[in-house]
Design a protein around this motif. Structure first.
Motif, PDB file in Angstrom:
ATOM      1  N   ASN A  42      46.650  38.466  35.720  1.00 23.84           N
ATOM      2  CA  ASN A  42      47.267  38.777  37.002  1.00 23.84           C
ATOM      3  C   ASN A  42      47.554  37.465  37.716  1.00 23.84           C
ATOM      4  O   ASN A  42      46.627  36.697  38.015  1.00 23.84           O
ATOM      5  CB  ASN A  42      46.317  39.652  37.827  1.00 23.84           C
ATOM      6  CG  ASN A  42      46.888  40.089  39.162  1.00 23.84           C
ATOM      7  OD1 ASN A  42      47.942  39.637  39.589  1.00 23.84           O
ATOM      8  ND2 ASN A  42      46.185  40.977  39.839  1.00 23.84           N
TER       9      ASN A  42
ATOM     10  N   GLY B 118      38.119  31.577  41.772  1.00 28.75           N
ATOM     11  CA  GLY B 118      37.318  32.780  41.958  1.00 28.75           C
ATOM     12  C   GLY B 118      38.026  33.927  42.635  1.00 28.75           C
ATOM     13  O   GLY B 118      37.389  34.960  42.900  1.00 28.75           O
ATOM     14  N   ASP B 119      39.335  33.791  42.917  1.00 21.49           N
ATOM     15  CA  ASP B 119      40.023  34.886  43.615  1.00 21.49           C
ATOM     16  C   ASP B 119      40.486  35.987  42.657  1.00 21.49           C
ATOM     17  O   ASP B 119      41.047  36.993  43.089  1.00 21.49           O
ATOM     18  CB  ASP B 119      41.202  34.365  44.449  1.00 21.49           C
ATOM     19  CG  ASP B 119      42.308  33.717  43.613  1.00 21.49           C
ATOM     20  OD1 ASP B 119      42.223  33.738  42.373  1.00 21.49           O
ATOM     21  OD2 ASP B 119      43.259  33.172  44.213  1.00 21.49           O
ATOM     22  N   GLY B 120      40.282  35.786  41.356  1.00 24.36           N
ATOM     23  CA  GLY B 120      40.650  36.799  40.379  1.00 24.36           C
ATOM     24  C   GLY B 120      42.076  36.696  39.880  1.00 24.36           C
ATOM     25  O   GLY B 120      42.497  37.510  39.050  1.00 24.36           O
TER      26      GLY B 120
ATOM     27  N   GLU C 228      45.339  34.222  38.283  1.00 24.38           N
ATOM     28  CA  GLU C 228      45.645  33.014  37.521  1.00 24.38           C
ATOM     29  C   GLU C 228      46.536  32.113  38.367  1.00 24.38           C
ATOM     30  O   GLU C 228      47.627  32.500  38.792  1.00 24.38           O
ATOM     31  CB  GLU C 228      46.345  33.376  36.210  1.00 24.38           C
ATOM     32  CG  GLU C 228      46.570  32.219  35.278  1.00 24.38           C
ATOM     33  CD  GLU C 228      45.310  31.673  34.627  1.00 24.38           C
ATOM     34  OE1 GLU C 228      45.401  30.649  33.928  1.00 24.38           O
ATOM     35  OE2 GLU C 228      44.228  32.277  34.821  1.00 24.38           O
TER      36      GLU C 228
END
Length: 378
Positions: free
Chosen positions: A260, A283-285, A287
């Motif tokens: 994502n 760390g925000d999930g 890419e």
């Protein structure tokens, strides 16, 4: 938008775009220059009516797409141009166009080309279309045209994307589908908008796509994208993608299956009305891009370069700038990318390709957009 034609020897003031720091690149490119101080010879070869993309054929001829729907067959050796007949109707409102064009991996035998365009839907809606056709060079026509993929309808006239790349083994086709200026569909598992798609050569979803088992549309390879205007494989088989950000935050991404890329929840740009978008952060999930631009250059096209004509530039990405009126070189090193060169070309640059002999070919944007061949200075 300035569409005037500047001569290549015109003296203009040096204006260097400021580049923001990013996770994998220096704050500014190693080399930045103004027009008139370019490290290559620039040879104008022809002009086109708002050209969009180009593709070389094995015989050295060039196919050039134009915004309003014309496909031009150009012979660089003689300078002759021929309009190819049989192209479909194109909705060229806004950002609509006859867009990308590539020859099939087996073109020498099949004479098959793949191309994308924007098509009118019901009412004010439109969609991106991926099609194939047999190119008959003798008659200058397209035959057996087939639509193999249609994107979702949207009530906007932008962010079609529509860029095409074949996998290195020639078995699959990667296709970019923009968010159509609707933002949220880029995160919607069921939508094909704001996605990189992996398709079979007939346009059907390829088996084994990474998110199908999680409820995503079967064609989705990666998601969270905005306006994906370039896609190319490097010599090691890595897939690189370039997309235009909102207000700044243009991106170069290394595309990996199932990831994502954050749009519209994360971007290094802001909304056009000034509203903030959270920057990419560890760390925000999502890419994060390998390279980004703030201020924007408004990238229009991308090409991978690994030829011998410019040996020092092998294993690089070349990026065209619309608002930036620029050509940029991004050096690749494995999964890392670094801004190396930024050249002021004096005009909006729409597309770039590597020619058969290793020269760089670029298309200017606009009604009198020139085709330029870039070769090493003697």
């Amino acid at each position: 938008m300035n569409l005037s034609m500047l001569g290549l020897n015109t003296t203009i003031s040096l204006t260097l775009l400021a580049f923001a720091a990013d996770p994998a690149a220096a704050n500014t490119p190693a080399n930045a220059s103004a027009i008139g101080n370019l490290p290559f010879e620039v040879k104008p070869l022809s002009t086109f009516k708002s050209p969009w993309a180009m593709a070389f054929l094995p015989n050295g001829h060039l196919l050039v797409t134009e915004k309003e729907g014309a496909l031009i067959l150009f012979d660089p050796a003689t300078g002759t141009k021929r309009t190819v007949s049989g192209t479909p109707a194109v909705s060229s409102k806004g950002q609509g166009a006859l867009m990308d064009i590539v020859s099939a991996p087996n073109f020498a035998a099949s004479k098959l080309i793949y191309f994308s365009y924007s098509e009118a839907g019901s009412g004010a809606s439109s969609r991106v279309v991926l099609a194939t056709a047999i190119l008959d060079q003798a008659s200058g026509s397209l035959k057996e045209t087939k639509t193999i993929f249609r994107g979702q309808d949207a009530p906007t006239a932008g962010h079609y994307s529509g860029r095409i790349a074949f996998s290195p083994d020639g078995k699959y086709l990667f296709f970019t589908s923009g968010d159509r200026q609707l933002l949220d569909p880029a995160q919607d598992p069921k939508s094909t908008l704001g996605k990189v798609l992996r398709l079979n050569l007939d346009g059907t979803p390829a088996d084994g796509n990474p998110l199908a088992a999680k409820g995503f549309h079967a064609a989705v390879w990666s998601y969270g994208h905005r306006n994906l205007l370039g896609i190319a494989f490097d010599k090691q088989g890595r897939l690189w993608e370039m997309e235009m950000g909102p207000r700044h935050g243009d991106e170069i991404n290394l595309i990996k299956p199932g990831l994502n890329y954050g749009w519209p929840k994360a971007s290094n740009g802001s909304h056009y009305d000034g509203r903030d978008i959270p920057d990419h952060a560890p760390g925000d999930g999502f890419e994060a891009p390998k390279v980004f631009w703030t201020p924007a250059i408004s990238p229009g096209g991308l090409a991978y370069y690994d030829a011998d004509r410019f040996p020092k530039w092998k294993n690089s990405l070349f990026i065209t700038g619309l608002s930036g009126k620029s050509l940029d070189r991004i050096a690749l090193n494995g999964e890392n990318a670094t801004k190396e060169d930024h050249w002021d070309m004096g005009e909006r640059i729409r597309a770039v390709r590597t020619g058969p002999d290793g020269a760089l070919w670029v298309l200017e944007d606009g009604p009198g957009g020139r085709l330029l061949m870039l070769t090493p200075k003697r």
